[in-house]
Design a protein around this motif. Structure first.
Motif, mmCIF file in Angstrom:
data_model
loop_
_atom_site.group_PDB
_atom_site.id
_atom_site.type_symbol
_atom_site.label_atom_id
_atom_site.label_comp_id
_atom_site.label_asym_id
_atom_site.label_seq_id
_atom_site.Cartn_x
_atom_site.Cartn_y
_atom_site.Cartn_z
ATOM 1 N N GLU A 36 0.832 -1.210 0.000
ATOM 2 C CA GLU A 36 0.000 0.000 0.000
ATOM 3 C C GLU A 36 0.865 1.259 0.000
ATOM 4 O OE1 GLU A 36 -3.806 2.013 2.315
ATOM 5 O OE2 GLU A 36 -2.671 0.423 3.297
ATOM 6 N N THR A 82 -4.265 3.297 -9.409
ATOM 7 C CA THR A 82 -5.384 4.194 -9.099
ATOM 8 C C THR A 82 -6.285 4.451 -10.296
ATOM 9 O OG1 THR A 82 -4.101 6.170 -9.627
ATOM 10 C CG2 THR A 82 -3.983 5.376 -7.353
ATOM 11 N N GLU A 110 -5.454 -3.494 -1.271
ATOM 12 C CA GLU A 110 -6.185 -2.359 -0.698
ATOM 13 C C GLU A 110 -6.414 -1.262 -1.727
ATOM 14 O OE1 GLU A 110 -5.279 -1.039 3.345
ATOM 15 O OE2 GLU A 110 -3.865 -2.700 3.477
ATOM 16 N N MET A 111 -5.357 -0.903 -2.450
ATOM 17 C CA MET A 111 -5.512 0.159 -3.443
ATOM 18 C C MET A 111 -6.487 -0.261 -4.543
ATOM 19 S SD MET A 111 -2.718 2.273 -5.657
ATOM 20 C CE MET A 111 -2.493 3.450 -4.322
ATOM 21 N N ASP A 114 -10.102 -0.113 -3.201
ATOM 22 C CA ASP A 114 -10.510 1.288 -3.028
ATOM 23 C C ASP A 114 -10.805 1.918 -4.381
ATOM 24 O OD1 ASP A 114 -10.233 1.136 -0.295
ATOM 25 O OD2 ASP A 114 -8.281 2.131 -0.229
ATOM 26 N N THR A 115 -9.934 1.654 -5.357
ATOM 27 C CA THR A 115 -10.132 2.210 -6.695
ATOM 28 C C THR A 115 -11.407 1.666 -7.329
ATOM 29 O OG1 THR A 115 -7.744 2.481 -7.033
ATOM 30 C CG2 THR A 115 -9.124 2.378 -9.003
ATOM 31 N N ARG A 117 -14.129 0.591 -5.850
ATOM 32 C CA ARG A 117 -15.302 1.213 -5.222
ATOM 33 C C ARG A 117 -15.529 2.621 -5.766
ATOM 34 N NH1 ARG A 117 -13.646 -1.939 -0.614
ATOM 35 N NH2 ARG A 117 -12.120 -0.339 -0.032
ATOM 36 N N ALA A 118 -14.448 3.382 -5.916
ATOM 37 C CA ALA A 118 -14.571 4.748 -6.431
ATOM 38 C C ALA A 118 -15.095 4.738 -7.869
ATOM 39 C CB ALA A 118 -13.225 5.462 -6.354
#
Length: 317
Positions: A36, A82, A110-111, A114-115, A117-118
């Motif tokens: 991360e 990202t 994790e990244m 998160d990406t 979901r965004a």
């Protein structure tokens, strides 16, 4: 005596250490930059004044987004991170009817999540299906309809492979793609060595921290003694004979490093180093010929306005 690795992540790193760390020179694959913290550091690197590739590639993507996406119903991005640059392509994809699909693939869990979901929130009509995995070891067919897929491999990451690794990667990729599927491949171009070295050894020291963080990843993942980031410094050099930048962690004093679970160790004398990355720079014609040798036929090659970076669009024969 060795013991079984506790989990697949540890087993993978132990395998890479067995394969590379005890060679001359010792090497560790660049995929171990990307925990991360390393992923966030690389995101900072892409914004540095010295690091031109991200801006140059983004310029190409903005100018050619519709041409790149074409009629694809599924876009698979290898090493997605990202997905910042990719959004200009997703704007085109998401406007398409029929629930188009985006499959980001990355080793950094994790990244990636998160990406994903965004992106799902930003593009409600887009099916976002993240895959945590090693982009060099894909197996089985890719998601989506055969012939209707676009695979993205951006950022010049193809330059991180040596000749044999690149051939193996392209063979693997051809094996999971079907005729009519397309590949968009970003690659850095040969240029002044001073600019190249600066891009991998920035004045703010972000790349140095990114490189040293790999040692933290190793010591956190695999039991070891004697491996301490304070005993190393970051170095980036241009290897003209191989047309590539090399990143090293250079020992500042004699160090003895042991890996109990591997039953192996080695000593590095002051000045000796661990090679953590190569970044090959290409001439466009040579790369397109290489792709053709693996069954990828050229459709187009674009560069940014300054001629710093290239993007090849090829189709599976």
């Amino acid at each position: 005596m060795t013991t079984r690795a506790a989990d697949p992540h540890t087993a993978a790193l132990e395998s890479d250490l067995r394969e590379g760390f005890f060679r001359d020179p010792p090497t560790v694959p660049p995929r171990w930059f990307y925990d991360e913290k390393g992923s966030l550091l690389f995101d900072r690197i892409t914004r540095l004044a010295e690091y031109y590739p991200t801006r140059a590639e983004a310029e190409i993507l903005r100018a050619r987004a519709a041409d790149i996406v074409g009629a694809a119903g599924t876009v698979v991005e290898l090493g997605a991170g990202t997905c910042e640059k990719t959004r200009v392509l997703l704007d085109v994809l998401a406007a398409r009817a029929g629930a188009p699909r985006f499959v980001p693939v990355d080793i950094s869990t994790e990244m990636l999540l998160d990406t994903a979901r965004a992106l799902a929130a930003e593009y409600p009509g887009l099916r976002v299906e993240p895959v945590v995995g090693d982009l060099t070891a894909l197996d089985g067919p890719l998601p989506g309809e055969p012939g209707g897929r676009l695979v993205l491999f951006l950022g010049g990451t193809v330059g991180n492979f040596d000749e044999a690794q690149r051939a193996g990667f392209l063979t693997m990729l051809r094996g999971v793609m079907d005729p009519g599927d397309r590949l968009a491949l970003g690659f850095d171009l040969v240029k002044d060595p001073g600019r190249l070295v600066a891009a991998y050894d920035d004045a703010a020291g972000v790349t140095a921290e990114f490189n040293l963080n790999m040692l933290d990843v190793i010591t956190r993942t695999v039991p070891s003694t004697g491996l301490d980031r304070r005993d190393f410094r970051h170095e980036a050099v241009w290897n003209a004979g191989e047309s590539r930048i090399e990143m090293w962690l250079r020992a500042v004093r004699d160090v003895r490093i042991d890996f109990p679970t591997l039953g192996r160790g080695r000593t590095l004398a002051a000045g000796e180093g661990i090679r953590t990355e190569i970044a090959r720079k290409f001439e466009p014609g040579a790369l397109v010929d290489e792709l053709a040798g693996h069954g990828f036929l050229g459709r187009a090659v674009w560069t940014d306005g300054a001629g710093d970076f290239g993007l090849a669009l090829v189709v599976v024969d």
